[in-house]
Motif scaffolding. Structure first.
Motif, PDB file in Angstrom:
ATOM      1  N   TYR A 160     -41.255   0.423  59.829  1.00 21.89           N
ATOM      2  CA  TYR A 160     -41.244   1.455  60.877  1.00 21.89           C
ATOM      3  C   TYR A 160     -40.214   1.166  61.979  1.00 21.89           C
ATOM      4  O   TYR A 160     -39.383   2.010  62.302  1.00 21.89           O
ATOM      5  N   LEU A 210     -46.984   3.835  80.790  1.00 22.61           N
ATOM      6  CA  LEU A 210     -47.720   4.940  80.172  1.00 22.61           C
ATOM      7  C   LEU A 210     -48.926   5.357  80.994  1.00 22.61           C
ATOM      8  O   LEU A 210     -49.525   6.389  80.739  1.00 22.61           O
ATOM      9  N   ARG A 230     -45.127  -6.484  61.588  1.00 18.75           N
ATOM     10  CA  ARG A 230     -44.447  -5.287  62.043  1.00 18.75           C
ATOM     11  C   ARG A 230     -43.655  -5.571  63.314  1.00 18.75           C
ATOM     12  O   ARG A 230     -42.526  -5.111  63.490  1.00 18.75           O
ATOM     13  N   THR A 233     -41.829   8.602  68.619  1.00 12.73           N
ATOM     14  CA  THR A 233     -43.246   8.302  68.435  1.00 12.73           C
ATOM     15  C   THR A 233     -44.032   9.563  68.106  1.00 12.73           C
ATOM     16  O   THR A 233     -44.829   9.578  67.168  1.00 12.73           O
ATOM     17  N   ARG A 270     -38.340  -2.832  74.824  1.00  5.12           N
ATOM     18  CA  ARG A 270     -39.517  -2.991  73.965  1.00  5.12           C
ATOM     19  C   ARG A 270     -39.142  -3.457  72.562  1.00  5.12           C
ATOM     20  O   ARG A 270     -39.970  -4.012  71.863  1.00  5.12           O
ATOM     21  N   ASN A 292     -43.467  -5.744  78.818  1.00  7.57           N
ATOM     22  CA  ASN A 292     -42.681  -4.779  78.033  1.00  7.57           C
ATOM     23  C   ASN A 292     -42.866  -3.367  78.579  1.00  7.57           C
ATOM     24  O   ASN A 292     -42.664  -2.388  77.891  1.00  7.57           O
ATOM     25  N   GLU A 311     -49.083   3.502  71.238  1.00 10.33           N
ATOM     26  CA  GLU A 311     -48.657   2.247  71.857  1.00 10.33           C
ATOM     27  C   GLU A 311     -47.962   1.351  70.841  1.00 10.33           C
ATOM     28  O   GLU A 311     -46.949   0.728  71.137  1.00 10.33           O
ATOM     29  N   GLY A 312     -48.521   1.300  69.636  1.00  6.45           N
ATOM     30  CA  GLY A 312     -47.919   0.481  68.595  1.00  6.45           C
ATOM     31  C   GLY A 312     -46.493   0.908  68.312  1.00  6.45           C
ATOM     32  O   GLY A 312     -45.604   0.074  68.154  1.00  6.45           O
ATOM     33  N   SER A 313     -46.289   2.208  68.275  1.00  6.50           N
ATOM     34  CA  SER A 313     -44.956   2.722  67.989  1.00  6.50           C
ATOM     35  C   SER A 313     -43.998   2.457  69.153  1.00  6.50           C
ATOM     36  O   SER A 313     -42.880   1.989  68.960  1.00  6.50           O
ATOM     37  N   LEU A 314     -44.467   2.737  70.377  1.00 10.75           N
ATOM     38  CA  LEU A 314     -43.605   2.519  71.549  1.00 10.75           C
ATOM     39  C   LEU A 314     -43.238   1.048  71.676  1.00 10.75           C
ATOM     40  O   LEU A 314     -42.112   0.702  72.018  1.00 10.75           O
ATOM     41  N   ALA A 315     -44.212   0.169  71.370  1.00 14.09           N
ATOM     42  CA  ALA A 315     -43.967  -1.256  71.512  1.00 14.09           C
ATOM     43  C   ALA A 315     -42.933  -1.763  70.512  1.00 14.09           C
ATOM     44  O   ALA A 315     -42.405  -2.852  70.670  1.00 14.09           O
ATOM     45  N   LEU A 316     -42.672  -0.983  69.478  1.00 11.55           N
ATOM     46  CA  LEU A 316     -41.646  -1.385  68.506  1.00 11.55           C
ATOM     47  C   LEU A 316     -40.275  -0.852  68.889  1.00 11.55           C
ATOM     48  O   LEU A 316     -39.324  -0.962  68.130  1.00 11.55           O
ATOM     49  N   MET A 345     -45.373  -1.545  79.179  1.00 12.95           N
ATOM     50  CA  MET A 345     -46.347  -0.644  78.582  1.00 12.95           C
ATOM     51  C   MET A 345     -47.156   0.061  79.663  1.00 12.95           C
ATOM     52  O   MET A 345     -47.744   1.108  79.424  1.00 12.95           O
ATOM     53  N   PHE A 357     -51.461  -5.963  69.579  1.00 15.33           N
ATOM     54  CA  PHE A 357     -52.542  -5.464  70.424  1.00 15.33           C
ATOM     55  C   PHE A 357     -53.885  -6.100  70.076  1.00 15.33           C
ATOM     56  O   PHE A 357     -54.075  -6.642  68.988  1.00 15.33           O
ATOM     57  N   PHE A 402     -50.389   1.540  61.295  1.00 17.45           N
ATOM     58  CA  PHE A 402     -50.209   2.984  61.174  1.00 17.45           C
ATOM     59  C   PHE A 402     -50.824   3.431  59.847  1.00 17.45           C
ATOM     60  O   PHE A 402     -50.861   2.656  58.901  1.00 17.45           O
ATOM     61  N   ASN A 443     -53.725  -2.241  65.117  1.00 15.33           N
ATOM     62  CA  ASN A 443     -53.430  -0.805  65.009  1.00 15.33           C
ATOM     63  C   ASN A 443     -52.365  -0.524  63.974  1.00 15.33           C
ATOM     64  O   ASN A 443     -51.306  -0.005  64.283  1.00 15.33           O
ATOM     65  N   GLY A 485     -53.778   3.880  70.140  1.00 14.74           N
ATOM     66  CA  GLY A 485     -53.184   2.664  69.581  1.00 14.74           C
ATOM     67  C   GLY A 485     -51.954   2.951  68.731  1.00 14.74           C
ATOM     68  O   GLY A 485     -51.030   2.143  68.694  1.00 14.74           O
ATOM     69  N   LEU A 486     -51.941   4.090  68.058  1.00 13.31           N
ATOM     70  CA  LEU A 486     -50.778   4.417  67.231  1.00 13.31           C
ATOM     71  C   LEU A 486     -49.560   4.701  68.104  1.00 13.31           C
ATOM     72  O   LEU A 486     -48.439   4.342  67.769  1.00 13.31           O
TER      73      LEU A 486
END
Lengths: 280, 338
Positions: free
Chosen positions: A136, A84, A189, B225, A113, A79, B213-218, A81, A120, A126, A124, B210-211
């Motif tokens: 979200y 980054l 989520r 983000t 994505r 995806n 990455e979690g947001s970007l992954a969604l 990642m 993860f 939010f 994590n 992690g917040l």
């Protein structure tokens, strides 16, 4: 020949996607991942060497191997990642999802994505309510209709086997949940945006055996709808919940086969040694 | 043998007391300052009759104090009262000595300082948070970014009088803004900018990766983000550290003495002919007023009232700001923990 009806990118053409599978049903194409001759580097340090792997849709594929073998890196390629991380890039080869090279400039990484969800290693959630956590992704995607979001939240929490535990406290912070519940919240989520593929990076590494059993049961249920790729250190876990297992060692894919076969009769000596616990 | 031991013990004791006294010196200094300002300023700010606070001092502009003898009594009257008195006593000639700014109050200074703080903090927060977002979320470490960081560090070390001079040269003279609120805003804003950037960047970095990455992954974009899942959690930290910046902006005299501060002004800031004049007017300010009444006018027994009264109010305001920052920080800490 490849059936193009399922491809979301109108820019891709027949010539751009050479696939050897003979005319599969569109339904089967959905969620197919093909990795070809993939090399991956962090700066000058090459961590993946010539990985060729086809990940079947609607099945659970487990990546196993000792620490530092590149399995998480490969997962995060799926995806993008790794975008980054400074200096991290694919130096050769391609990853195609449903026939489209995901590293083409024309591919929208945000859209990718959304279609390829991720859970993860460290859960994590939010710092929001349980409801807002699940909602979200939808809100980000521009969904504003309350009834639609309500529906999706309930559906996702049910899919993640969390609904019954949290339905009375949806507006309480997700931080109040136990570790296992938090991880299932993260799965809910990820499911809420209806991805085709769900990537899981050691989802149970921080969980106790009971919570682990619940997540594994969940993974087995989810494969009816999703392509699931799971990275795990836990061999038993790979054995329990995956259909296919890929063994990585020092950045190379050593072997990939049906899980039962890998665990009973591996083709490579290294695989056998790792599985029987002689190293790793 | 015995002697060496005694000597060593003596040395130990001496050092122990040296360190101890050095530490307690801070306490002594703080106590002296607060007591001195508290007692002397308290005489001005508080009254023995209800409402116990000298409202005139807080709500009136400064006036000239007139001191004279009349029928064997020593009279001290403010400008306005003195004129009234003269009307009431026609034909009486008195030899009055005048003491500048020593009657009346400090209301325009409080207003001016508030205006300077609000404007410069809005500027500094706007620019500071933006550049902190860029540095923390977007930029990749390269030579240019290293240069930016060195610039921030150096800017933080520039003495405030140099900022004052810079503001005078650039905003007052070159841009032709004259001595004005807007020149003061920019000068003060630039002065606290490094502190704001550093504090904001730290708060942003404290938000767990992690917040993001979690947001970007969604399927969230980078800006989504940052806006929805990073900035909201960093904002309490940014604001609390910025409140300390407020204390600094409110307290500095040097940057505004050439750029924004008037020693005396009769109109209040809102008494302007047209809207745009508001930005291009000089204002009175608390720290500058303390400076003026303490060093720019001849000192005598009548000047202390305003000096210490203004210092008392000033100290009280700064402490109030610091206290707000502490309370806010504790609150946000208990609300967000990871």
């Amino acid at each position: 020949m490849v059936n193009l009806l399922e491809m979301p990118e109108p820019t891709s053409t027949k010539t751009a996607s050479p696939t050897t599978t003979p005319a599969p049903e569109p339904e089967i194409e959905r969620g197919l991942i093909e990795i070809e001759q993939l090399d991956f580097v962090y700066g000058n340090h090459q961590v993946l060497h010539d990985v060729n792997l086809k990940i079947q849709p609607r099945a659970v594929t487990a990546f196993i191997g000792p620490s530092g073998c590149g399995k998480t890196t490969l997962l995060r390629c799926l995806n993008r990642m790794n975008d980054l991380i400074d200096g991290a890039r694919i130096s050769r080869g391609s990853i195609r999802i449903e026939g489209v090279d995901i590293n083409e400039p024309s591919v929208d990484v945000v859209d990718l994505r959304r279609r390829v969800g991720m859970v993860f290693q460290k859960s994590n959630p939010f710092p929001k309510s349980i409801y807002d956590n699940v909602a979200y992704g939808l809100r980000i995607a521009g969904v504003t209709k309350r009834t639609l979001i309500d529906e999706a939240v309930e559906k996702s929490l049910r899919s993640a086997a969390l609904w019954d535990e949290v339905k009375d406290r949806l507006h309480v912070s997700g931080y109040g949940l136990s570790g296992g519940q938090q991880q299932r919240l993260c799965i809910a989520r990820a499911l809420a945006v209806e991805p085709e593929i769900v990537l899981m990076d050691e989802p149970c590494s921080a969980l106790d055996p009971i919570a682990t059993a619940k997540v594994e049961e969940l993974i087995r249920q989810l494969k009816a709808q999703y392509t699931i790729v799971i990275v795990t250190h836990n061999m038993q876990q790979a054995g329990r919940c995956s259909d296919r297992t890929a063994f990585f060692y020092l950045g190379r894919l050593i072997e990939v086969d049906d899980t039962t076969r890998i665990f009973s009769n591996p083709g490579q000596r290294q695989t056998e040694e790792y599985i029987t616990g002689r190293f790793g | 043998m015995m002697k060496a031991k005694t000597r060593r013990r003596f040395l130990e004791q001496t050092l122990f007391w040296l360190f101890r006294i050095a530490t307690y010196l801070v306490l002594a200094a703080a106590t002296y300052i607060f007591l001195d300002i508290g007692i002397k300023g308290g005489r001005t700010v508080f009254t023995s009759k209800p409402p116990f606070v000298n409202l005139e001092f807080l709500s009136q502009p400064p006036q000239t104090l007139y001191v004279f003898d009349f029928e064997g009594k020593k009279m001290t009257l403010g400008d306005r009262e003195f004129r009234q008195w003269k009307v009431q006593h026609p034909g009486v000639e008195v030899e009055a000595s005048s003491v500048a700014y020593s009657a009346g109050g400090i209301w325009p200074c409080i207003v001016g300082t508030a205006l300077l703080v609000i404007g410069s903090m809005v500027l500094a927060l706007g620019i500071g948070i933006s550049s902190a977002i860029y540095l923390s979320e977007y930029s990749r470490n390269g030579p240019l970014i290293r240069l930016v960081r060195i610039a921030i560090l150096n800017l933080a070390g520039v003495p405030s009088i140099v900022f004052g001079l810079f503001g005078f040269g650039l905003f007052v003279i070159f841009f032709g803004w004259n001595v004005s609120l807007i020149a003061g805003w920019f000068t003060l804003g630039l002065m606290v900018l490094p502190a704001i950037i550093t504090a904001s960047e730290e708060s942003l970095r404290a938000v767990p990766q992690g917040l993001r990455e979690g947001s970007l992954a969604l399927g969230a974009s980078k800006w989504q983000t940052i806006r929805k899942n990073v900035l909201p959690y960093a904002l309490p930290g940014i604001l609390t550290s910025s409140i300390l910046g407020i204390a600094r902006v409110a307290g500095e005299t040097a940057p505004i003495m050439f750029t924004a501060a008037y020693a005396m002004k009769d109109e209040m800031p809102w008494q302007v002919a047209k809207f745009t004049d508001f930005f291009f007017q000089g204002v009175m300010a608390l720290p500058y007023h303390i400076y003026v009444v303490s060093s720019k006018i001849p000192q005598n027994e009548y000047t202390q009232r305003v000096q210490y009264g203004a210092a008392f109010v000033f100290l009280f305001l700064v402490m109030l700001i610091a206290l707000t920052s502490i309370v806010l920080r504790e609150r946000s800490r208990s609300r967000l923990s990871w």
